[in-house]
Design a protein around this motif. Structure first.
Motif, PDB file in Angstrom:
ATOM      1  N   LEU A  74       0.834  -1.201   0.000  1.00  0.00           N
ATOM      2  CA  LEU A  74       0.000   0.000   0.000  1.00  0.00           C
ATOM      3  C   LEU A  74       0.868   1.250   0.000  1.00  0.00           C
ATOM      4  N   ILE A  75       0.288   2.352  -0.422  1.00  0.00           N
ATOM      5  CA  ILE A  75       0.956   3.653  -0.417  1.00  0.00           C
ATOM      6  C   ILE A  75       0.445   4.412   0.804  1.00  0.00           C
ATOM      7  N   TRP A  76       1.358   4.822   1.669  1.00  0.00           N
ATOM      8  CA  TRP A  76       0.979   5.591   2.848  1.00  0.00           C
ATOM      9  C   TRP A  76       1.491   7.006   2.674  1.00  0.00           C
ATOM     10  N   SER A  77       0.586   7.945   2.598  1.00  0.00           N
ATOM     11  CA  SER A  77       0.935   9.373   2.495  1.00  0.00           C
ATOM     12  C   SER A  77       0.699  10.003   3.855  1.00  0.00           C
ATOM     13  N   ARG A  78       1.793  10.182   4.591  1.00  0.00           N
ATOM     14  CA  ARG A  78       1.692  10.790   5.927  1.00  0.00           C
ATOM     15  C   ARG A  78       1.348  12.264   5.806  1.00  0.00           C
ATOM     16  N   GLY A  79       0.473  12.696   6.645  1.00  0.00           N
ATOM     17  CA  GLY A  79       0.126  14.106   6.678  1.00  0.00           C
ATOM     18  C   GLY A  79       0.781  14.776   7.867  1.00  0.00           C
ATOM     19  N   ASP A  80       2.090  14.835   7.846  1.00  0.00           N
ATOM     20  CA  ASP A  80       2.811  15.390   8.991  1.00  0.00           C
ATOM     21  C   ASP A  80       2.424  16.833   9.295  1.00  0.00           C
ATOM     22  N   ASP A  81       2.119  17.603   8.276  1.00  0.00           N
ATOM     23  CA  ASP A  81       1.795  19.013   8.489  1.00  0.00           C
ATOM     24  C   ASP A  81       0.288  19.272   8.549  1.00  0.00           C
ATOM     25  N   ILE A  82      -0.510  18.227   8.428  1.00  0.00           N
ATOM     26  CA  ILE A  82      -1.973  18.352   8.536  1.00  0.00           C
ATOM     27  C   ILE A  82      -2.502  17.217   9.406  1.00  0.00           C
ATOM     28  N   LYS A  83      -3.760  17.263   9.746  1.00  0.00           N
ATOM     29  CA  LYS A  83      -4.342  16.237  10.605  1.00  0.00           C
ATOM     30  C   LYS A  83      -4.968  15.120   9.770  1.00  0.00           C
ATOM     31  N   SER A  84      -4.200  14.555   8.869  1.00  0.00           N
ATOM     32  CA  SER A  84      -4.712  13.444   8.082  1.00  0.00           C
ATOM     33  C   SER A  84      -3.576  12.685   7.433  1.00  0.00           C
ATOM     34  N   SER A  85      -3.799  11.417   7.237  1.00  0.00           N
ATOM     35  CA  SER A  85      -2.908  10.574   6.469  1.00  0.00           C
ATOM     36  C   SER A  85      -3.772   9.783   5.504  1.00  0.00           C
ATOM     37  N   LYS A  86      -3.178   9.295   4.419  1.00  0.00           N
ATOM     38  CA  LYS A  86      -3.939   8.542   3.425  1.00  0.00           C
ATOM     39  C   LYS A  86      -3.244   7.224   3.144  1.00  0.00           C
ATOM     40  N   ILE A  87      -4.033   6.183   3.030  1.00  0.00           N
ATOM     41  CA  ILE A  87      -3.544   4.871   2.626  1.00  0.00           C
ATOM     42  C   ILE A  87      -4.239   4.546   1.315  1.00  0.00           C
ATOM     43  N   SER A  88      -3.457   4.137   0.309  1.00  0.00           N
ATOM     44  CA  SER A  88      -4.070   3.886  -0.992  1.00  0.00           C
ATOM     45  C   SER A  88      -3.370   2.758  -1.730  1.00  0.00           C
ATOM     46  N   TYR A  89      -4.004   2.366  -2.790  1.00  0.00           N
ATOM     47  CA  TYR A  89      -3.475   1.388  -3.736  1.00  0.00           C
ATOM     48  C   TYR A  89      -3.912   1.896  -5.097  1.00  0.00           C
ATOM     49  N   GLN A  90      -3.045   1.864  -6.077  1.00  0.00           N
ATOM     50  CA  GLN A  90      -3.406   2.490  -7.351  1.00  0.00           C
ATOM     51  C   GLN A  90      -3.334   1.524  -8.519  1.00  0.00           C
ATOM     52  N   LEU A  91      -4.111   1.832  -9.528  1.00  0.00           N
ATOM     53  CA  LEU A  91      -4.146   1.087 -10.779  1.00  0.00           C
ATOM     54  C   LEU A  91      -3.294   1.848 -11.780  1.00  0.00           C
ATOM     55  N   ASN A  92      -2.237   1.235 -12.245  1.00  0.00           N
ATOM     56  CA  ASN A  92      -1.338   1.883 -13.198  1.00  0.00           C
ATOM     57  C   ASN A  92      -1.726   1.516 -14.634  1.00  0.00           C
ATOM     58  N   GLY A  93      -1.293   2.332 -15.568  1.00  0.00           N
ATOM     59  CA  GLY A  93      -1.480   2.032 -16.977  1.00  0.00           C
ATOM     60  C   GLY A  93      -2.839   2.387 -17.537  1.00  0.00           C
ATOM     61  N   VAL A  94      -3.588   3.235 -16.822  1.00  0.00           N
ATOM     62  CA  VAL A  94      -4.888   3.696 -17.317  1.00  0.00           C
ATOM     63  C   VAL A  94      -4.925   5.213 -17.257  1.00  0.00           C
ATOM     64  N   SER A  95      -5.876   5.800 -17.993  1.00  0.00           N
ATOM     65  CA  SER A  95      -6.004   7.252 -18.003  1.00  0.00           C
ATOM     66  C   SER A  95      -7.476   7.632 -17.979  1.00  0.00           C
TER      67      SER A  95
END
Length: 57
Positions: free
Chosen positions: A6-27
């Protein structure tokens, strides 16, 4: 478990973090990819829900 990295985007400067999984090769600009993206979203939304919601209870 989800069985994928999974991709974890820490929100160190805000009160939120995001966990995601992405589909590559599409538009979003390519209409022929839309069905694949919709299927991915439906499948992975359910998987995330089933894994994460029990921890929130």
């Amino acid at each position: 478990m989800l069985g994928v990295p999974l991709i974890w985007s820490r929100g160190d400067d805000i009160k939120s973090s995001k966990i995601s999984y992405q589909l590559n090769g599409v538009s979003i600009e390519n209409e022929t990819d839309w069905f694949q993206m919709a299927k991915f979203h439906a499948e992975w939304s359910k998987k995330f829900y089933d894994v994460i919601v029990p921890y929130l209870g």
